[in-house]
Structure formats: structure tokens, C-alpha cells
Design a protein around this motif. Structure first.
Motif, PDB file in Angstrom:
ATOM      1  N   VAL A   4       1.205  -4.103  -5.278  1.00 33.67           N
ATOM      2  CA  VAL A   4       2.069  -4.746  -4.285  1.00 33.67           C
ATOM      3  C   VAL A   4       1.729  -6.213  -4.118  1.00 33.67           C
ATOM      4  O   VAL A   4       0.630  -6.664  -4.436  1.00 33.67           O
ATOM      5  N   THR A   5       2.703  -6.926  -3.590  1.00 32.90           N
ATOM      6  CA  THR A   5       2.524  -8.312  -3.171  1.00 32.90           C
ATOM      7  C   THR A   5       2.774  -8.343  -1.663  1.00 32.90           C
ATOM      8  O   THR A   5       3.285  -7.370  -1.095  1.00 32.90           O
ATOM      9  N   PRO A   6       2.435  -9.427  -1.004  1.00 31.30           N
ATOM     10  CA  PRO A   6       2.728  -9.515   0.432  1.00 31.30           C
ATOM     11  C   PRO A   6       4.215  -9.291   0.756  1.00 31.30           C
ATOM     12  O   PRO A   6       4.541  -8.796   1.833  1.00 31.30           O
ATOM     13  N   ASN A   7       5.089  -9.588  -0.177  1.00 25.62           N
ATOM     14  CA  ASN A   7       6.529  -9.368   0.029  1.00 25.62           C
ATOM     15  C   ASN A   7       6.889  -7.889   0.136  1.00 25.62           C
ATOM     16  O   ASN A   7       7.960  -7.552   0.623  1.00 25.62           O
ATOM     17  N   ASP A   8       6.003  -7.011  -0.335  1.00 26.87           N
ATOM     18  CA  ASP A   8       6.253  -5.571  -0.311  1.00 26.87           C
ATOM     19  C   ASP A   8       5.775  -4.904   0.982  1.00 26.87           C
ATOM     20  O   ASP A   8       5.952  -3.704   1.164  1.00 26.87           O
ATOM     21  N   LYS A   9       5.189  -5.670   1.879  1.00 28.36           N
ATOM     22  CA  LYS A   9       4.578  -5.097   3.079  1.00 28.36           C
ATOM     23  C   LYS A   9       5.564  -4.272   3.903  1.00 28.36           C
ATOM     24  O   LYS A   9       5.260  -3.138   4.277  1.00 28.36           O
ATOM     25  N   ALA A  10       6.736  -4.805   4.191  1.00 29.46           N
ATOM     26  CA  ALA A  10       7.709  -4.078   5.020  1.00 29.46           C
ATOM     27  C   ALA A  10       8.083  -2.748   4.380  1.00 29.46           C
ATOM     28  O   ALA A  10       8.177  -1.721   5.069  1.00 29.46           O
TER      29      ALA A  10
END
Length: 122
Positions: A4-10
Motif C-alpha cells: 500500500v501507499t498512503p493513498n490507499d489508507k481510506a
């Protein structure tokens, strides 16, 4: 699996919140009130952040499942981890839930193996 990347958090928080909504262990820790679902999301956000700091997080190729891995031998107390713990207390377990949360954590630590349980490669 996709790292994951921070963009995948949600997306990860959504997957986890839905998956653990009826989990007895989660609901034991989370303050049970009209904000229970939001509190579960706070717990899953906490899990994402802690595993981002001291572990790894993966999504399945179809992005419908995830795996959070915490490397206990890498976990340490930092300013960020303290702030995350405070957020968890304030918005998830509540001050009255601290004792039972710590007690549960202590019981888990007693039965966890002390040696590394993983091989890690990038």
C-alpha cells in the motif's frame, strides 16, 4: 499482493472496519455507544498508522482484501506512536477503557512467541 501507499489508507480502513464490525475482540476494546462504528474506524486507522511505522501493509490484487503486518521487534515508542495512542484513547476506547485495553494487551504479550515469526523481503 500490492504494497500500500498512503493513498490507499481510506480503502484499507474501509475494508478493516467492515470486516471487524461484529468482531467480539474489537467490540470489547471499542467504547460501545452511538459512535461505535466511527470508533471502530479510529481503531482501524490506528492499526494502519502503526503498521505503516513498524510493519507492512498489503492489498490483494483486486483491492478487496488487505493484510497488516506488525514487526514487534521493530516497534518502539516515538512521538508519533504516543500521539497515535492518545488519539486511540480519546476517540476509540475512552479513558474508562484504558485499563481493560492494557490488560488485554498484556495477556496477548504473555502468549506471543519471543522469537521472530517472519522472513521479510522486499
Amino acid at each position: 499482493m500490492i504494497k500500500v501507499t498512503p493513498n490507499d489508507k481510506a480503502l484499507v480502513v474501509n475494508i478493516l472496519a467492515q470486516s471487524f464490525d461484529d468482531n467480539q475482540s474489537v467490540n470489547y476494546i471499542v467504547k460501545q455507544d452511538s459512535k461505535r462504528i466511527q470508533r471502530i474506524r479510529v481503531l482501524m486507522d490506528y492499526s494502519f498508522e502503526i503498521c505503516s511505522l513498524f510493519g507492512a501493509i498489503y492489498l490483494s490484487n483486486d483491492k478487496k482484501a488487505c493484510a497488516l503486518i506488525l514487526f514487534l521487534d521493530q516497534k518502539r515508542t516515538t512521538l508519533k506512536s504516543i500521539l497515535l495512542d492518545l488519539k486511540l484513547i480519546l476517540f476509540c476506547v475512552g479513558w474508562s477503557g484504558i485499563k481493560k485495553t492494557l490488560s488485554r494487551e498484556s495477556l496477548i504479550k504473555k502468549i506471543q512467541p519471543k522469537e521472530k515469526m517472519y522472513l521479510y523481503g522486499s
